[in-house]
Design a protein around this motif. Structure first.
Motif, mmCIF file in Angstrom:
data_model
loop_
_atom_site.group_PDB
_atom_site.id
_atom_site.type_symbol
_atom_site.label_atom_id
_atom_site.label_comp_id
_atom_site.label_asym_id
_atom_site.label_seq_id
_atom_site.Cartn_x
_atom_site.Cartn_y
_atom_site.Cartn_z
ATOM 1 N N LYS A 118 10.678 -6.580 -7.087
ATOM 2 C CA LYS A 118 9.492 -5.760 -7.362
ATOM 3 C C LYS A 118 8.289 -6.242 -6.556
ATOM 4 O O LYS A 118 7.521 -5.441 -6.021
ATOM 5 N N LEU A 119 8.128 -7.547 -6.466
ATOM 6 C CA LEU A 119 7.008 -8.100 -5.717
ATOM 7 C C LEU A 119 7.095 -7.728 -4.240
ATOM 8 O O LEU A 119 6.121 -7.256 -3.645
ATOM 9 N N SER A 168 8.787 -5.255 -2.972
ATOM 10 C CA SER A 168 8.622 -3.797 -2.874
ATOM 11 C C SER A 168 7.148 -3.431 -2.811
ATOM 12 O O SER A 168 6.737 -2.602 -1.995
ATOM 13 N N TYR A 169 6.353 -4.052 -3.653
ATOM 14 C CA TYR A 169 4.907 -3.817 -3.647
ATOM 15 C C TYR A 169 4.291 -4.252 -2.311
ATOM 16 O O TYR A 169 3.510 -3.517 -1.712
ATOM 17 N N MET A 170 4.653 -5.441 -1.841
ATOM 18 C CA MET A 170 4.052 -5.965 -0.613
ATOM 19 C C MET A 170 4.457 -5.161 0.623
ATOM 20 O O MET A 170 3.709 -5.081 1.590
ATOM 21 N N ASN A 194 5.231 -1.900 0.617
ATOM 22 C CA ASN A 194 4.982 -0.480 0.406
ATOM 23 C C ASN A 194 4.262 0.193 1.578
ATOM 24 O O ASN A 194 4.596 1.305 1.963
ATOM 25 N N ASP A 195 3.278 -0.469 2.161
ATOM 26 C CA ASP A 195 2.482 0.131 3.235
ATOM 27 C C ASP A 195 3.252 0.283 4.538
ATOM 28 O O ASP A 195 2.889 1.123 5.370
ATOM 29 N N LYS A 223 0.833 -11.197 0.469
ATOM 30 C CA LYS A 223 1.100 -9.957 1.209
ATOM 31 C C LYS A 223 0.594 -10.044 2.649
ATOM 32 O O LYS A 223 1.321 -9.691 3.582
#
Length: 131
Positions: A28-29, A31-33, A35-36, A120
């Motif tokens: 999840k971490l 995936s968040y990092m 995302n851009d 990130k």
């Protein structure tokens, strides 16, 4: 590599990324990092899954490979992937910084390494060096 301002992360084209990571929180971490910059993010929980996903998706740009996973560790998975794909960028992931750095610099078929935990901006900077 361009940036929109001096303090921002590098501009990176949208990538197809395979994350091989068995820990769900880290999945999840990351995936968040990512995302851009991820046009598509595939997630494998084992080395065997990573190999199979790589075979099924020939358009992957980057693999982030955890070194310690069930069924097959990252070292073996990368050896297997490199048999058919010498060009793909593969970064070693590990919470053990010396082990990760050694994996990337000892001829183990990794292009770079990411020591966990990572911020990130640092992750994007490492990816930006290659894309």
């Amino acid at each position: 590599m361009e940036t929109s301002n001096p303090g921002s992360a590098p501009a990176i084209k949208k990538l197809r990324i395979l994350l091989a990571e068995d820990d769900q929180i880290n999945q999840k971490l990351f995936s968040y990092m990512l995302n851009d910059i991820a046009e598509e993010l595939l997630i494998a929980s084992t080395g065997v899954e990573a190999i199979n996903m790589h075979k099924e998706h020939s358009d992957i740009d980057l693999i982030l490979m955890d070194l310690k996973m069930p069924e097959m560790d990252g070292y073996e998975a990368v050896k297997n992937i490199r048999e058919s794909d010498k060009a793909i960028k593969i970064f070693a992931l590990s919470a053990f910084a010396p082990e990760t750095q050694k994996a990337a610099s000892n001829g183990n078929d990794f292009n770079d390494y990411v020591s966990k935990p990572i911020r990130k901006a640092d992750l994007l900077k490492i990816i930006g060096k290659h894309f």
